[in-house]
Write an enzyme that holds these catalytic residues in place. Sequence first.
Site, PDB file in Angstrom:
ATOM      1  N   GLU A  41     119.949  62.709 111.989  1.00  0.00           N
ATOM      2  CA  GLU A  41     118.599  61.961 112.035  1.00  0.00           C
ATOM      3  C   GLU A  41     118.198  61.872 110.639  1.00  0.00           C
ATOM      4  O   GLU A  41     117.634  62.886 110.236  1.00  0.00           O
ATOM      5  CB  GLU A  41     117.695  62.493 113.090  1.00  0.00           C
ATOM      6  CG  GLU A  41     116.439  61.200 112.979  1.00  0.00           C
ATOM      7  CD  GLU A  41     115.134  61.875 113.607  1.00  0.00           C
ATOM      8  OE1 GLU A  41     114.273  61.709 113.060  1.00  0.00           O
ATOM      9  OE2 GLU A  41     115.300  62.685 114.892  1.00  0.00           O
TER      10      GLU A  41
ATOM     11  N   CYS B 126     109.840  60.856 110.290  1.00  0.00           N
ATOM     12  CA  CYS B 126     110.970  59.891 110.171  1.00  0.00           C
ATOM     13  C   CYS B 126     110.808  58.846 111.026  1.00  0.00           C
ATOM     14  O   CYS B 126     111.147  57.669 110.497  1.00  0.00           O
ATOM     15  CB  CYS B 126     112.353  60.608 110.566  1.00  0.00           C
ATOM     16  SG  CYS B 126     112.857  61.622 109.421  1.00  0.00           S
TER      17      CYS B 126
END
Length: 517
Positions: free
Chosen positions: A254, A288
């Site tokens: 990720e 994120c």
Amino acid sequence: MPAPSAATFSRLAELSAITDVAARPTKSITEVFTGKELATIPVGTAEDVLAAIARARVAQKAWARRPVAERAEIFHRYRDLVLAHRDELMDMAQAETGKSRAAAQEEVLDIAMTSRHYARTAAKLLAPKRVTGMLPVLTKTTVHYQPKGIVGVISPWNYPMTLAVSDAIAALLAGNAVVLKPDSQTPYCALAVVELLYKAGLPRDLFAVVPGPGSVVGTAIVENTEYVMFTGSTATGQTLAEQAGRRLIGFSAELGGKNAMIVARGANLREVSDAAVRACFSNSGQLCISIERIYVEQSIADEFTGKFGQRVRDMTLGAGYEFGIEMGSLISEDQVKTVSAHVDDAKVKGATVIAGGNARPDIGPLFFEPTVLTNVSDDAECAANETFGPLVSIYPVSDVEEAIAKANDTEYGLNASVWAKTKAQGEAIAARLHSGTVNVDEGYAPAWGTTGAPMGGMGVSGVGRRHGADGLLKYTESQTIATTRLLNLGGPRGLSPKLWAKIMPPFVKALKYLPGR
């Protein structure tokens, strides 16, 4: 409520996979709120990684032979231990990262939910699956799942507890061992959550923690494990993917995001403003999946900007180990410099500051105000590049079509948020976005927290998925076992090969009339 004690750090340091600790170089770990040293941590080497992997290989063979239900019991106990030690874990998360109490609690709850989910579903996911064989009756085909072996996890500093252990939970339940490299700024967070895994009954050699620099420890992990899970920047992810690719091992990541929110006419702007605070400034924007771009239909842009700007100006900043403070500190001087540079660059190029925009050393050495900008030019640094801090820009658009086009005009594709007059309209917009997760009427939590659904990025925002079936089965090798019964494919004994060859095509053609064919 104070930071964790010296005794706590000393106890946790003994849990690392580093031997001869006393003779090792150490790294200072500071309390982010104050800049004061909390403890030191021994610095690991490539040799430490190799030693940990050697022990893990022995432990993994025995672990893989244990029934999945037996493995799952450890993680049911782990969930309960994590919740029982919630306060101590939140203290550690705040001390090493400077995040707010609420953001620290997110980590604890996420670990508990992930542990519960996979403990309940692993046995079913890993059970052998019967599939339709090549020839009904004559063949039986079953898919089995074997563990990869040793999984390397390289975790970041922004969510140093849940991202250190949640991916490992799935890998362990799949029958693997794990070697973890936590970020060098937050090693004790990782050790704190792994300690509870040991207390829950996980064999210690099965999960090793090796603190140290990525260039040394991270490289050794990529070069010697069978699978790598990474969470961090896109640039580092690309490097690790190249290294994994040369060895032809599995890799999942990720990575970064420049996540967009769309606000359409008819949305409740007060609700949007409150939710946007969470979406943009949770964990001080060091997330994120946080929102950094907001596209608002022109007819409601001024009203939204006014409401949201006021809500952000009213936010509480603080350095405290208690609930009620909405935003804490950034983690490092580098983060402060990045946010400051993005704000200053945007202002020079014509941007207007609606809220925030300043460092706050009066609160603590690494504080920066939650910041909202408008009139951001396309060539501003923060227009297309991830800030990874408490900075968001508002862009008026003529209609939803333009909002969708601009939201998709990025190489990233991690998370998005949509607000509209109706849920149906919001879901229709969401389905057109190039994003791994989209939240309708929220910022990021519902999609992230749905542990049964895959979570990950499109474009340069990632490879593979965590959560859901994908998040566990990626740590396995699928194996197909096909058994031929009654007669083999050479045909019945006594039947000529020529006649058997003539029979087979009409037989295969007739298969289309069978269910599932």
